[in-house]
Scaffold this motif. Structure first.
Motif, PDB file in Angstrom:
ATOM      1  N   VAL A  19       0.836  -1.205   0.000  1.00  0.00           N
ATOM      2  CA  VAL A  19       0.000   0.000   0.000  1.00  0.00           C
ATOM      3  C   VAL A  19       0.867   1.251   0.000  1.00  0.00           C
ATOM      4  O   VAL A  19       0.636   2.196  -0.789  1.00  0.00           O
TER       5      VAL A  19
ATOM      6  N   THR B  77       2.639   1.718  -3.279  1.00  0.00           N
ATOM      7  CA  THR B  77       1.736   2.118  -4.349  1.00  0.00           C
ATOM      8  C   THR B  77       1.275   3.559  -4.185  1.00  0.00           C
ATOM      9  O   THR B  77       1.245   4.328  -5.147  1.00  0.00           O
TER      10      THR B  77
ATOM     11  N   PRO C 198      -0.956  -6.800  -7.850  1.00  0.00           N
ATOM     12  CA  PRO C 198      -2.133  -7.614  -7.511  1.00  0.00           C
ATOM     13  C   PRO C 198      -2.316  -8.725  -8.536  1.00  0.00           C
ATOM     14  O   PRO C 198      -2.145  -8.520  -9.748  1.00  0.00           O
TER      15      PRO C 198
ATOM     16  N   LYS D 260      -7.127  -5.978  -8.228  1.00  0.00           N
ATOM     17  CA  LYS D 260      -6.803  -4.943  -9.216  1.00  0.00           C
ATOM     18  C   LYS D 260      -7.876  -3.850  -9.263  1.00  0.00           C
ATOM     19  O   LYS D 260      -7.560  -2.656  -9.339  1.00  0.00           O
TER      20      LYS D 260
ATOM     21  N   CYS E 120      -7.593  -1.778  -6.155  1.00  0.00           N
ATOM     22  CA  CYS E 120      -6.397  -0.938  -6.230  1.00  0.00           C
ATOM     23  C   CYS E 120      -6.653   0.318  -7.067  1.00  0.00           C
ATOM     24  O   CYS E 120      -6.163   1.395  -6.739  1.00  0.00           O
TER      25      CYS E 120
ATOM     26  N   CYS F 115      -6.350   3.769  -5.023  1.00  0.00           N
ATOM     27  CA  CYS F 115      -5.266   4.684  -5.375  1.00  0.00           C
ATOM     28  C   CYS F 115      -5.776   5.995  -5.968  1.00  0.00           C
ATOM     29  O   CYS F 115      -5.091   7.023  -5.881  1.00  0.00           O
TER      30      CYS F 115
END
Length: 363
Positions: A105, A108, A119, A125, A128, A132
């Motif tokens: 985390v 990213t 992932p 995915k 994410c 993000c």
């Protein structure tokens, strides 16, 4: 040759932004050519070595088909590239526990993005992407706020100390402080951690450790994450927590150093030179050239004031002609009022009888 250099210099002065963009494109092309020339021979050598090992293995084991071997190796390499233990598939080691996920985390959200942290499932995915979208701007905003809180202590205080206690001009003090801060950043965030990694990771050279620190704090994130892959599970978890803290603290200090550099007057002059003459010229002086040339100038901002017009009812008295200057019948002499005259004039204008007088005259 001299004429071409002069023409090129004139072109750069006329359009510095276009010249900067062209220079950057040439810089990128030069980097691609250099890396290709250096890495291509190494790649060919590795391909030849692997091909020779494959042929020797198939000759020693004729019962194994080459296509089956290639499929097995491709699957193993793809799984290893996702940081999953291939040679220890039956062991208890896991790559996606809470500590590893927390490290993923942070890596990213800070846009570092190591190649091995990816992932694998579609659900991860998709999560994410949405996570993000909110997390990356929030992380950058938080790092910026922390950098702004550090700026008075790390930058403004030392520069003011150089000005007050060492009588150093602001431009020179800011430049000197930025240079010293750069040395500290390089030593504390790159050289010292690289030395520690070189001592604990026996398979790495000092250059490998320095490259890992560089790609981490510059958020490049490429080159793999092979640090500590042969360690035990507890040591790996501790290492990931330390790397997470190192990444956050290092990025905050680098952003503080960036703001420090941007406050240097010489750097601001270069930025104004390429961004356009917004505040570049004042009263016929080019401030950018004045800063870059190193001349002393007043650090305070220029103060502007409007001329004061005094309305007076008293008639103007012609000033006596200056000696040696002939009187001109077309030009009326102008009398300059002294401070006492201005005060008396203001007092006379406040009188109602005086204000009713016709034909006011402006001094």
């Amino acid at each position: 040759m001299g004429q071409r250099v002069s023409s090129l210099r004139t072109l750069c002065r006329a359009n510095p932004f276009a010249c900067m963009v062209l220079s950057y494109l040439l810089f990128v092309l030069l980097g691609g050519l250099v890396f290709s020339a250096i890495e291509m021979p190494v790649e060919k050598l590795l391909r030849a070595e692997v091909g020779e090992l494959r042929r020797a293995f198939l000759q020693e084991h004729p019962c194994i088909q080459g296509s089956r071997l290639d499929a097995l190796l491709g699957r193993a390499l793809a799984t290893d590239g996702k940081d999953v233990a291939v040679l220890k598939a039956d062991g208890t080691e896991r790559r996606h526990d809470f500590t590893s996920s927390l490290c993923f985390v942070i890596v990213t959200l800070t846009t570092t993005g190591y190649d091995l942290f990816t992932p694998m499932s579609d659900e991860a995915k998709l999560f994410c992407i949405f996570y993000c979208t909110l997390g990356i701007p929030l992380t950058l905003f938080l790092l910026t706020l922390l950098s702004d809180h550090l700026l008075p202590v790390v930058t403004h205080g030392p520069v003011r100390h150089l000005q007050t206690h060492w009588s150093v001009p602001y431009a020179r003090a800011a430049l000197l402080h930025a240079g010293l801060l750069w040395v500290l950043v390089v030593a504390l965030l790159f050289l010292l951690p690289a030395l520690l990694l070189y001592l604990v990771e026996t398979d790495w050279s000092f250059l490998d450790a320095l490259f890992f620190c560089f790609v981490t704090l510059t958020t490049i994130g490429q080159g793999g994450y092979s640090l500590g892959r042969s360690w035990d599970q507890d040591a790996k978890e501790t290492l990931k927590l330390l790397i997470t803290c190192y990444l956050l603290v290092g990025l905050m200090l680098i952003m503080t150093f960036r703001e420090t550099v941007l406050e240097v007057p010489q750097v601001q002059a270069v930025i104004r030179l390429y961004s356009g003459p917004r505040d570049g010229e004042l009263e016929g002086f080019c401030l950018d050239e004045l800063v870059l040339s190193g001349h002393k100038y007043d650090e305070e901002e220029p103060q502007y004031s409007l001329p004061i017009s005094i309305i007076s009812s008293s008639p103007l008295e012609p000033a006596p002609p200056s000696p040696g200057r002939p009187d001109s019948p077309d030009l009326e002499p102008i009398r300059t009022s002294s401070p006492k005259t201005i005060a008396s004039t203001l007092a006379s204008t406040s009188d109602p009888e005086t204000q009713s007088s016709p034909n006011p005259i402006i001094h």
